[in-house]
Design an enzyme around this catalytic site. Sequence first.
Site, PDB file in Angstrom:
ATOM      1  N   HIS A 107       0.835  -1.194   0.000  1.00  0.00           N
ATOM      2  CA  HIS A 107       0.000   0.000   0.000  1.00  0.00           C
ATOM      3  C   HIS A 107       0.872   1.247   0.000  1.00  0.00           C
ATOM      4  O   HIS A 107       1.954   1.265   0.603  1.00  0.00           O
ATOM      5  CB  HIS A 107      -0.909   0.021   1.235  1.00  0.00           C
ATOM      6  CG  HIS A 107      -1.693  -1.246   1.428  1.00  0.00           C
ATOM      7  ND1 HIS A 107      -2.581  -1.727   0.502  1.00  0.00           N
ATOM      8  CD2 HIS A 107      -1.705  -2.139   2.448  1.00  0.00           C
ATOM      9  CE1 HIS A 107      -3.114  -2.858   0.940  1.00  0.00           C
ATOM     10  NE2 HIS A 107      -2.589  -3.132   2.121  1.00  0.00           N
ATOM     11  N   ARG A 203      -1.210  -4.760  -6.276  1.00  0.00           N
ATOM     12  CA  ARG A 203      -0.824  -6.175  -6.349  1.00  0.00           C
ATOM     13  C   ARG A 203       0.497  -6.307  -7.082  1.00  0.00           C
ATOM     14  O   ARG A 203       0.636  -5.869  -8.223  1.00  0.00           O
ATOM     15  CB  ARG A 203      -1.885  -6.997  -7.087  1.00  0.00           C
ATOM     16  CG  ARG A 203      -3.192  -7.171  -6.346  1.00  0.00           C
ATOM     17  CD  ARG A 203      -4.035  -8.280  -6.983  1.00  0.00           C
ATOM     18  NE  ARG A 203      -5.420  -8.178  -6.573  1.00  0.00           N
ATOM     19  CZ  ARG A 203      -6.407  -7.702  -7.336  1.00  0.00           C
ATOM     20  NH1 ARG A 203      -6.127  -7.296  -8.570  1.00  0.00           N
ATOM     21  NH2 ARG A 203      -7.624  -7.632  -6.887  1.00  0.00           N
TER      22      ARG A 203
END
Length: 333
Positions: A107, A203
């Site tokens: 993140h 991802r």
Amino acid sequence: MTSVSSSLINKPFMLAPAGKDYLWGGNRLKVDYNKNIDLTPLAETWECSTHPDGPSMVISGEYNGWTLPQVLKEHPDYLGTNNANSSDLPVLIKFIDAEKDLSVQVHPSDEYAMEYENGSYGKTEMWYVLDATEDAKLVYGFNQDVDEETLRQALKEGELEKYLNTVAIEKGDVFFIPSGQVHAIGAGAVIAEIQQNSNLTYRLYDYNRRDKDGNLRELHIDKALAVSNMSSSSKPSKTTTEIKSTKEYDIEQISDCKYFQVDNVNIHTEAYATVNYNTGKETFNVLLCVDGQGILAVNEETFNINKGDCVFVPANSVNMKLSGNMQILRTSC
């Protein structure tokens, strides 16, 4: 939505979650945490959320039937003086059931998200392991120092996993996941997650899995590499600070960062006993019951609290009393 008088005394209220059916989820949130949500699989429940991707609903009191964002828009004072510059809830609280491995992901920080994601928050989070199978693991960073060239080559050759730091987990473990930390929850883990109010996930690797339509799941390799901490990582030690211990309850602090504070609260009273539970006046609190059951009393009103329930406590709330035998994760900001 009907108007509610602003003169009402601030009282706690119960929340119902939004659900997510990500492909790696299972059914334990339905079976073990009483989540009556018509999704299969049920991967996540967003227990306390104002995020537009999954807002929580109020299911008790004067605001029954409102969304949590509607309540806080009407009463930004419920967030307290610690959050006086915003009417937006700064945290998002979830249950996660990983029947299969989650993607290897990362993140962004607030600074990166502000610049590249239309002013969104970044995402720092904390995991509390509620249950884990004997072989359950998670990914926590890298097992050696790496660089962007090494990772790109490993992704191209399908060998990223040899660089990942895998950690065995067990019930009660606590993991702090700052923005930039590459990570993944492994199969067999049930997690309570406390995080910034953000849904930004990059991802890096997803085991070449396909979605329900047969398509490879989207990766965000360039962004992931731009924000990842590429230094080697070791398992973070579990550090707790006992705040208070009595014959009725124990409180230990399990996370304290600039975005949120989390306490593990164990109530262990007899049915007739109560615990005067002052959550503080300067900020809101969220009570997530992760085990057991009990009763929450506010003035003459009582709520049954069961495993899986979530309660929002506004700043300057009237005092509560708790009784029963239950474990609560208390979050404040």
